[in-house]
Design an enzyme around this catalytic site. Structure first.
Site, PDB file in Angstrom:
ATOM      1  N   ARG A   1      -9.974   7.879   5.427  1.00 56.23           N
ATOM      2  CA  ARG A   1      -9.073   6.862   4.892  1.00 56.23           C
ATOM      3  C   ARG A   1      -7.667   7.455   4.740  1.00 56.23           C
ATOM      4  O   ARG A   1      -7.252   7.828   3.645  1.00 56.23           O
ATOM      5  CB  ARG A   1      -9.600   6.362   3.550  1.00 56.23           C
TER       6      ARG A   1
ATOM      7  N   ASP B   1      -3.697   8.019   4.370  1.00 53.54           N
ATOM      8  CA  ASP B   1      -2.751   7.379   3.462  1.00 53.54           C
ATOM      9  C   ASP B   1      -1.652   6.640   4.223  1.00 53.54           C
ATOM     10  O   ASP B   1      -1.479   6.808   5.432  1.00 53.54           O
ATOM     11  CB  ASP B   1      -2.095   8.432   2.556  1.00 53.54           C
TER      12      ASP B   1
ATOM     13  N   ARG C   1      -1.757  17.688   2.127  1.00 50.91           N
ATOM     14  CA  ARG C   1      -0.336  17.583   1.767  1.00 50.91           C
ATOM     15  C   ARG C   1       0.017  18.467   0.569  1.00 50.91           C
ATOM     16  O   ARG C   1       1.137  18.992   0.493  1.00 50.91           O
ATOM     17  CB  ARG C   1       0.021  16.124   1.508  1.00 50.91           C
TER      18      ARG C   1
END
Length: 245
Positions: free
Chosen positions: A50, A52, A197
């Site tokens: 999933r 972002d 990230r």
């Protein structure tokens, strides 16, 4: 009834991520609508990752069940005639009915792309994170070494992560520079929400000499999100591919 696996590439710039949500259009929503129209069925895909809002992919994976008469290997071609030009179905194939993209053992590979230059490049602004300051790549590589292996990555996930187990295994974590581009490539058996990230944001802090490479081990041991660096922006991140065992 058959289960069909799709390998999907997309530019995530114009989408609110993969998963359907009320505040904007998503990759999953587009696939559902186009597949439903193509097959005449109410299709709901199941995605492997999933991603972002703003994150890109070369090889995300999804499955759906259908009674369509279109041969599974031809579905990619038929579907691409209907897709927007920033989403492409790279491959379609039939898999067993009990095959699930999230519950099978796999290796995921991500890359984070950084434009390390004195001035920004408008042609790369949607796929690179612009960083104008000098970075010590050797220190970033040494810091990355502390993250390879099986660890509790609680310090490297968003505080809203809703999982009981934050232990993951990173197989490889490389930092390379060619010209004015730095690529941070990471392979692992799974990743927590914002994990890649946050790792990138932490390595950038090491590259700027705000952290020493050895402090990354302390950040891991802290198991506290506040100990790690900031979350790098989404546009530099790409899901390169998912390999299933």
């Amino acid at each position: 009834m058959k289960r069909i696996k799709l390998t999907v590439a997309y530019d995530g710039t114009n989408y609110c991520g993969w998963q359907i949500q009320p505040n904007g259009i998503t990759i999953e929503e587009v696939l559902n609508k186009k597949l439903s129209k193509l097959t005449g069925e109410d299709i709901r895909v199941i995605g492997a990752s999933r991603t972002d809002s703003g994150v890109h992919a070369l090889g995300n994976v999804a499955v759906f069940d259908s009674e369509t008469g279109i041969p599974p290997e031809r579905l990619a071609y038929a579907l691409n005639q209907r897709m927007p030009n920033d989403i492409v179905v790279v491959k379609s194939e039939e898999v067993p009915l009990d095959w699930h993209p999230r519950y099978c053992n796999c290796t995921k590979t991500y890359e984070y792309h950084i434009l390390n230059a004195k001035v920004p490049d408008p042609t790369r602004r949607l796929t690179r994170y612009f960083v104008s300051y000098n970075l010590d790549l050797e220190k970033m590589r040494r810091a990355a070494g502390y993250l390879v292996g099986e660890h509790d990555f609680a310090s490297f996930c968003n505080v809203r992560t809703n999982v009981e187990d934050t232990v993951r295994t990173i197989y490889d974590l490389d930092v390379q520079k060619v010209g004015d581009e730095i690529t941070i490539r990471i392979r692992g058996n799974g990743f927590l929400y914002n994990m890649v990230r946050i790792i990138v944001g932490t390595l950038l802090r090491v590259g700027r000499n705000f952290y020493t490479p050895e402090q990354v081990k302390d950040i891991l041991d802290a198991k506290d999100r506040q100990a790690a660096g900031v979350t790098a922006p989404p546009q530099g991140l790409m899901l390169v591919g998912i390999e299933y065992q």
